[in-house]
Design a protein around this motif. Structure first.
Motif, PDB file in Angstrom:
ATOM      1  N   LYS A  28       0.827  -1.210   0.000  1.00  0.00           N
ATOM      2  CA  LYS A  28       0.000   0.000   0.000  1.00  0.00           C
ATOM      3  C   LYS A  28       0.860   1.259   0.000  1.00  0.00           C
ATOM      4  CE  LYS A  28      -4.097  -2.017   2.134  1.00  0.00           C
ATOM      5  NZ  LYS A  28      -5.044  -1.991   3.280  1.00  0.00           N
ATOM      6  N   LEU A  29       1.947   1.250   0.758  1.00  0.00           N
ATOM      7  CA  LEU A  29       2.856   2.396   0.782  1.00  0.00           C
ATOM      8  C   LEU A  29       3.503   2.608  -0.586  1.00  0.00           C
ATOM      9  CD1 LEU A  29       4.590   1.848   4.238  1.00  0.00           C
ATOM     10  CD2 LEU A  29       3.106   3.761   3.633  1.00  0.00           C
ATOM     11  N   ILE A  30       3.910   1.517  -1.226  1.00  0.00           N
ATOM     12  CA  ILE A  30       4.522   1.608  -2.554  1.00  0.00           C
ATOM     13  C   ILE A  30       3.555   2.222  -3.548  1.00  0.00           C
ATOM     14  CG2 ILE A  30       5.344   0.227  -4.507  1.00  0.00           C
ATOM     15  CD1 ILE A  30       6.535  -1.725  -2.414  1.00  0.00           C
ATOM     16  N   ASN A  31       2.296   1.782  -3.502  1.00  0.00           N
ATOM     17  CA  ASN A  31       1.289   2.293  -4.439  1.00  0.00           C
ATOM     18  C   ASN A  31       0.878   3.728  -4.127  1.00  0.00           C
ATOM     19  OD1 ASN A  31       1.206  -0.150  -5.834  1.00  0.00           O
ATOM     20  ND2 ASN A  31      -0.399  -0.994  -4.532  1.00  0.00           N
ATOM     21  N   ALA A  32       0.864   4.081  -2.843  1.00  0.00           N
ATOM     22  CA  ALA A  32       0.404   5.410  -2.437  1.00  0.00           C
ATOM     23  C   ALA A  32       1.453   6.490  -2.658  1.00  0.00           C
ATOM     24  CB  ALA A  32      -0.011   5.386  -0.964  1.00  0.00           C
ATOM     25  N   ILE A  38       9.771   3.208  -3.021  1.00  0.00           N
ATOM     26  CA  ILE A  38       9.895   2.417  -1.797  1.00  0.00           C
ATOM     27  C   ILE A  38      10.172   0.955  -2.118  1.00  0.00           C
ATOM     28  CG2 ILE A  38       8.652   1.579   0.242  1.00  0.00           C
ATOM     29  CD1 ILE A  38       7.114   4.249   0.222  1.00  0.00           C
ATOM     30  N   THR A  39      11.150   0.386  -1.414  1.00  0.00           N
ATOM     31  CA  THR A  39      11.436  -1.041  -1.509  1.00  0.00           C
ATOM     32  C   THR A  39      11.436  -1.640  -0.108  1.00  0.00           C
ATOM     33  OG1 THR A  39      13.827  -0.624  -1.477  1.00  0.00           O
ATOM     34  CG2 THR A  39      12.774  -0.842  -3.635  1.00  0.00           C
ATOM     35  N   TYR A  40      11.516  -2.950  -0.055  1.00  0.00           N
ATOM     36  CA  TYR A  40      11.435  -3.658   1.231  1.00  0.00           C
ATOM     37  C   TYR A  40      12.377  -4.856   1.182  1.00  0.00           C
ATOM     38  CZ  TYR A  40       9.243  -6.411   5.000  1.00  0.00           C
ATOM     39  OH  TYR A  40       8.996  -7.149   6.131  1.00  0.00           O
ATOM     40  N   TYR A  44      13.373  -3.918   6.558  1.00  0.00           N
ATOM     41  CA  TYR A  44      13.337  -2.462   6.461  1.00  0.00           C
ATOM     42  C   TYR A  44      12.553  -1.982   5.242  1.00  0.00           C
ATOM     43  CZ  TYR A  44      17.119  -2.407   9.928  1.00  0.00           C
ATOM     44  OH  TYR A  44      17.865  -2.574  11.070  1.00  0.00           O
ATOM     45  N   ILE A  45      11.829  -0.869   5.451  1.00  0.00           N
ATOM     46  CA  ILE A  45      11.322  -0.054   4.355  1.00  0.00           C
ATOM     47  C   ILE A  45      12.473   0.853   3.922  1.00  0.00           C
ATOM     48  CG2 ILE A  45       9.828   1.925   3.813  1.00  0.00           C
ATOM     49  CD1 ILE A  45       8.136  -0.411   3.906  1.00  0.00           C
ATOM     50  N   ILE A  46      12.747   0.915   2.624  1.00  0.00           N
ATOM     51  CA  ILE A  46      13.875   1.710   2.134  1.00  0.00           C
ATOM     52  C   ILE A  46      13.363   2.729   1.122  1.00  0.00           C
ATOM     53  CG2 ILE A  46      16.150   1.644   1.052  1.00  0.00           C
ATOM     54  CD1 ILE A  46      16.138  -1.420   1.772  1.00  0.00           C
ATOM     55  N   PHE A  53      13.798   2.212   7.469  1.00  0.00           N
ATOM     56  CA  PHE A  53      12.951   2.190   8.656  1.00  0.00           C
ATOM     57  C   PHE A  53      12.464   0.761   8.887  1.00  0.00           C
ATOM     58  CE2 PHE A  53      12.556   6.195   6.443  1.00  0.00           C
ATOM     59  CZ  PHE A  53      12.782   7.130   7.443  1.00  0.00           C
ATOM     60  N   ILE A  54      12.565   0.291  10.120  1.00  0.00           N
ATOM     61  CA  ILE A  54      12.034  -1.033  10.431  1.00  0.00           C
ATOM     62  C   ILE A  54      10.540  -1.040  10.170  1.00  0.00           C
ATOM     63  CG2 ILE A  54      11.536  -2.660  12.301  1.00  0.00           C
ATOM     64  CD1 ILE A  54      14.207  -1.968  13.524  1.00  0.00           C
ATOM     65  N   TYR A  55      10.075  -2.017   9.394  1.00  0.00           N
ATOM     66  CA  TYR A  55       8.650  -2.086   9.085  1.00  0.00           C
ATOM     67  C   TYR A  55       7.842  -2.596  10.272  1.00  0.00           C
ATOM     68  CZ  TYR A  55       4.218  -3.418   7.036  1.00  0.00           C
ATOM     69  OH  TYR A  55       2.878  -3.542   6.794  1.00  0.00           O
ATOM     70  N   ASP A  56       8.266  -3.688  10.866  1.00  0.00           N
ATOM     71  CA  ASP A  56       7.517  -4.291  11.970  1.00  0.00           C
ATOM     72  C   ASP A  56       8.484  -4.621  13.097  1.00  0.00           C
ATOM     73  OD1 ASP A  56       5.894  -5.679  13.681  1.00  0.00           O
ATOM     74  OD2 ASP A  56       5.180  -7.135  12.204  1.00  0.00           O
TER      75      ASP A  56
END
Length: 252
Positions: A28-32, A38-40, A44-46, A53-56
């Motif tokens: 959802k973050l990638i699409n928004a 944004i990659t993962y 981490y979210i990069i 940033f740590i995702y979870d």
């Protein structure tokens, strides 16, 4: 050249399969927010500038701990109820009220001066109101708000609710150490005369308080905002019916 083309196709295919395995919140973050590439990596979210940033963080949180120290995955803990008529939020359900401040700062600016560099002034509802408000141009938030303004301007019956609108204001939320999303130029508050806010009603900042839901805002206003990527604080148990903020990831 043919081998290079085959390799490119295979690489794209592998990347696509990998992206399909991302958690729904990451997708959802990638699409928004496509401008941030944004990659993962599984942890981490990069962002495109290399910020991670740590995702979870895999810590179970409730109440003020959830509000004050959410991981990015916590933002998706409650599903935002779009297009639900006569919705009354269940106890402590605040979809969208949970925000990862570090991510917000990385996207919109880490301090007031950084945010202000990307603010633009628009005329809010030129026919019905005609006031000037400042909103960020990052992620084209200003263009989305202009679309909202144009649609609302066609409804003179809504005029009283649209007056007195306020937007950018770098500030802390009362009773907390958290920044308001108004600090990032992504939010707008409508006329306080026709608004309800949980802290006003309970005359407190206690998150555990028993609340009786109140709202005066017409559904049409909410529908138009949601159409263009803004969520409404009136869909929170801790209601804030004047408040709209740009959070397209919750409406996808």
């Amino acid at each position: 050249m043919k081998l290079l083309s085959i390799f490119s196709v295979l690489l794209f295919f592998i990347t696509t399969i990998s992206a399909q395995e991302y958690p729904k919140g990451v997708q959802k973050l990638i699409n928004a927010y496509p401008n941030f590439d944004i990659t993962y990596d599984g942890t981490y979210i990069i962002l495109k500038d290399g910020l991670k940033f740590i995702y979870d963080d895999r810590i179970k949180k409730f109440g003020e701990l959830l509000l004050n120290k959410p991981s990015i995955s916590d933002m998706f803990q409650s599903e935002y109820p779009k297009n639900v008529n006569n919705y009354i939020p269940p106890r402590n359900s605040d979809p969208g009220r949970i925000r990862n401040e570090d991510l917000m700062k990385a996207i919109y600016g880490s301090n007031s001066l950084e945010v202000q560099k990307n603010l633009v002034t628009i005329t809010w509802c030129p026919k019905l109101v005609g006031s000037k408000i400042k909103i960020t141009k990052i992620n084209n938030v200003h263009l989305q708000l202009q679309k909202i303004s144009e649609e609302l301007d066609k409804h003179p019956e809504l005029q009283k609710y649209l007056q007195g609108a306020t937007s950018f204001n770098w500030r802390i939320i009362k009773g907390t150490n958290r920044l308001s999303t108004h600090s990032f130029g992504t939010s707008i508050d409508l006329n306080v005369k026709f608004s309800n806010y949980w802290q006003w009603d309970c005359k407190c900042t206690n998150e555990d308080v028993d609340l009786k839901y109140k709202n005066q805002l017409p559904k049409l206003i909410v529908k138009i905002f949601e159409k263009h990527g803004f969520i409404w604080g009136g869909k929170w148990y801790h209601y804030d019916t004047m408040h709209f903020e740009y959070r397209p990831e919750l409406l996808i």
